[in-house]
Scaffold this active site. Structure first.
Site, PDB file in Angstrom:
ATOM      1  N   VAL A  62      66.820 -37.712 -10.744  1.00 60.83           N
ATOM      2  CA  VAL A  62      66.287 -38.197  -9.479  1.00 60.83           C
ATOM      3  C   VAL A  62      65.574 -37.024  -8.810  1.00 60.83           C
ATOM      4  O   VAL A  62      66.053 -35.890  -8.845  1.00 60.83           O
ATOM      5  CB  VAL A  62      67.381 -38.803  -8.571  1.00 60.83           C
ATOM      6  CG1 VAL A  62      68.417 -37.775  -8.171  1.00 60.83           C
ATOM      7  CG2 VAL A  62      66.774 -39.461  -7.336  1.00 60.83           C
ATOM      8  N   PHE A  63      64.402 -37.295  -8.239  1.00 60.39           N
ATOM      9  CA  PHE A  63      63.591 -36.253  -7.602  1.00 60.39           C
ATOM     10  C   PHE A  63      63.774 -36.292  -6.098  1.00 60.39           C
ATOM     11  O   PHE A  63      63.614 -37.347  -5.460  1.00 60.39           O
ATOM     12  CB  PHE A  63      62.115 -36.454  -7.948  1.00 60.39           C
ATOM     13  CG  PHE A  63      61.203 -35.415  -7.360  1.00 60.39           C
ATOM     14  CD1 PHE A  63      61.215 -34.115  -7.832  1.00 60.39           C
ATOM     15  CD2 PHE A  63      60.335 -35.733  -6.331  1.00 60.39           C
ATOM     16  CE1 PHE A  63      60.376 -33.149  -7.291  1.00 60.39           C
ATOM     17  CE2 PHE A  63      59.488 -34.777  -5.783  1.00 60.39           C
ATOM     18  CZ  PHE A  63      59.516 -33.486  -6.271  1.00 60.39           C
ATOM     19  N   TYR A 121      62.408 -34.758  -2.480  1.00 58.99           N
ATOM     20  CA  TYR A 121      61.277 -34.069  -1.857  1.00 58.99           C
ATOM     21  C   TYR A 121      61.449 -33.935  -0.348  1.00 58.99           C
ATOM     22  O   TYR A 121      60.629 -33.338   0.329  1.00 58.99           O
ATOM     23  CB  TYR A 121      59.961 -34.781  -2.180  1.00 58.99           C
ATOM     24  CG  TYR A 121      59.939 -36.235  -1.759  1.00 58.99           C
ATOM     25  CD1 TYR A 121      59.485 -36.604  -0.495  1.00 58.99           C
ATOM     26  CD2 TYR A 121      60.371 -37.230  -2.621  1.00 58.99           C
ATOM     27  CE1 TYR A 121      59.465 -37.929  -0.108  1.00 58.99           C
ATOM     28  CE2 TYR A 121      60.356 -38.565  -2.244  1.00 58.99           C
ATOM     29  CZ  TYR A 121      59.900 -38.906  -0.983  1.00 58.99           C
ATOM     30  OH  TYR A 121      59.891 -40.224  -0.600  1.00 58.99           O
ATOM     31  N   GLY A 122      62.529 -34.501   0.186  1.00 62.72           N
ATOM     32  CA  GLY A 122      62.833 -34.413   1.612  1.00 62.72           C
ATOM     33  C   GLY A 122      64.243 -33.880   1.781  1.00 62.72           C
ATOM     34  O   GLY A 122      64.584 -32.823   1.247  1.00 62.72           O
ATOM     35  N   SER A 123      65.074 -34.627   2.485  1.00 59.20           N
ATOM     36  CA  SER A 123      66.440 -34.150   2.736  1.00 59.20           C
ATOM     37  C   SER A 123      67.283 -34.047   1.466  1.00 59.20           C
ATOM     38  O   SER A 123      68.288 -33.334   1.458  1.00 59.20           O
ATOM     39  CB  SER A 123      67.142 -35.048   3.758  1.00 59.20           C
ATOM     40  OG  SER A 123      67.295 -36.356   3.250  1.00 59.20           O
ATOM     41  N   GLU A 177      69.010 -44.060   1.144  1.00 58.81           N
ATOM     42  CA  GLU A 177      67.555 -44.246   1.209  1.00 58.81           C
ATOM     43  C   GLU A 177      67.178 -45.695   1.519  1.00 58.81           C
ATOM     44  O   GLU A 177      66.086 -46.136   1.198  1.00 58.81           O
ATOM     45  CB  GLU A 177      66.925 -43.807  -0.114  1.00 58.81           C
ATOM     46  CG  GLU A 177      67.261 -42.384  -0.537  1.00 58.81           C
ATOM     47  CD  GLU A 177      66.773 -41.331   0.432  1.00 58.81           C
ATOM     48  OE1 GLU A 177      65.651 -41.463   0.962  1.00 58.81           O
ATOM     49  OE2 GLU A 177      67.518 -40.363   0.677  1.00 58.81           O
TER      50      GLU A 177
END
Length: 190
Positions: free
Chosen positions: A20-21, A23-25, A96
């Site tokens: 899993v990528f 890019y935020g928190s 999310e």
């Protein structure tokens, strides 16, 4: 051309770990178990503070702003990839939930420059929490005012800026927001 995202993940082998990528928190707030963590990137995407947060960094009456991904040919978005057991997605899907969907995408691991298939959470412009673009001073003012169950929206933005600096990612959008959020004159006019 942006890296293709191939729709909501339905057919993953439930017995194998998956990447899993973040890019935020997900870069700095790791509240889930993982098997491996790698600095990584995806190509053809950029992060923007265009997604509303009604459940973490704001409220339904006063949503905060969090990052999502937008297609950006030729751009590279840096972040962190985690190899996780399938059951971790139950937690991540809940975390999310406010407009994000799981998509398949290619993630490049920085350690050996290999590409792996993985999950990328994206909140596109069709979701009800999407707030869209705004001038940078307006974004900063919005972020500076918002607060939700997970804390202040300002803290989210500043922690993301610090985490990206640690990764060596000079993301101009995040750096400009950080500058505006820490500028004494801007914060006193909010």
């Amino acid at each position: 051309m942006s890296a293709p995202l191939t729709g909501h993940r339905q057919s993953r082998d439930l017995h194998k770990p998956a990447w899993v990528f973040g890019y935020g928190s997900l870069i700095y707030k790791v509240d889930f178990p993982f098997l491996r963590r790698e600095i990584a990137n995806i190509t053809g995407w950029e992060r923007r503070f265009w997604q509303g947060s009604h459940d973490h960094r704001g409220t339904p009456e006063a949503p905060g702003r969090v990052v999502t991904l937008l297609p950006a040919p030729g751009r590279v978005c840096h972040g962190v990839a985690y190899l996780v057991e399938h059951q971790v997605f139950e937690h991540l899907d809940y975390r999310e939930k406010n407009g994000y969907q799981r998509f398949d995408g290619l993630i490049t691991l920085r350690s050996d420059n290999t590409q792996v298939a993985g999950v990328i959470y994206v909140a596109d412009s069709d979701n009800p929490a999407y707030l869209g673009p705004a001038p940078m001073p307006e974004l900063a003012q919005h972020i500076a005012r918002a607060h939700g169950p997970s804390g202040s929206n300002r803290d989210y933005a500043l922690q993301l800026a610090e985490a990206l600096r640690e990764l060596g990612d000079p993301d101009p959008h995040i750096a400009e927001l950080e500058r505006l959020l820490t500028d004494e004159q801007t914060t006193t006019t909010l």
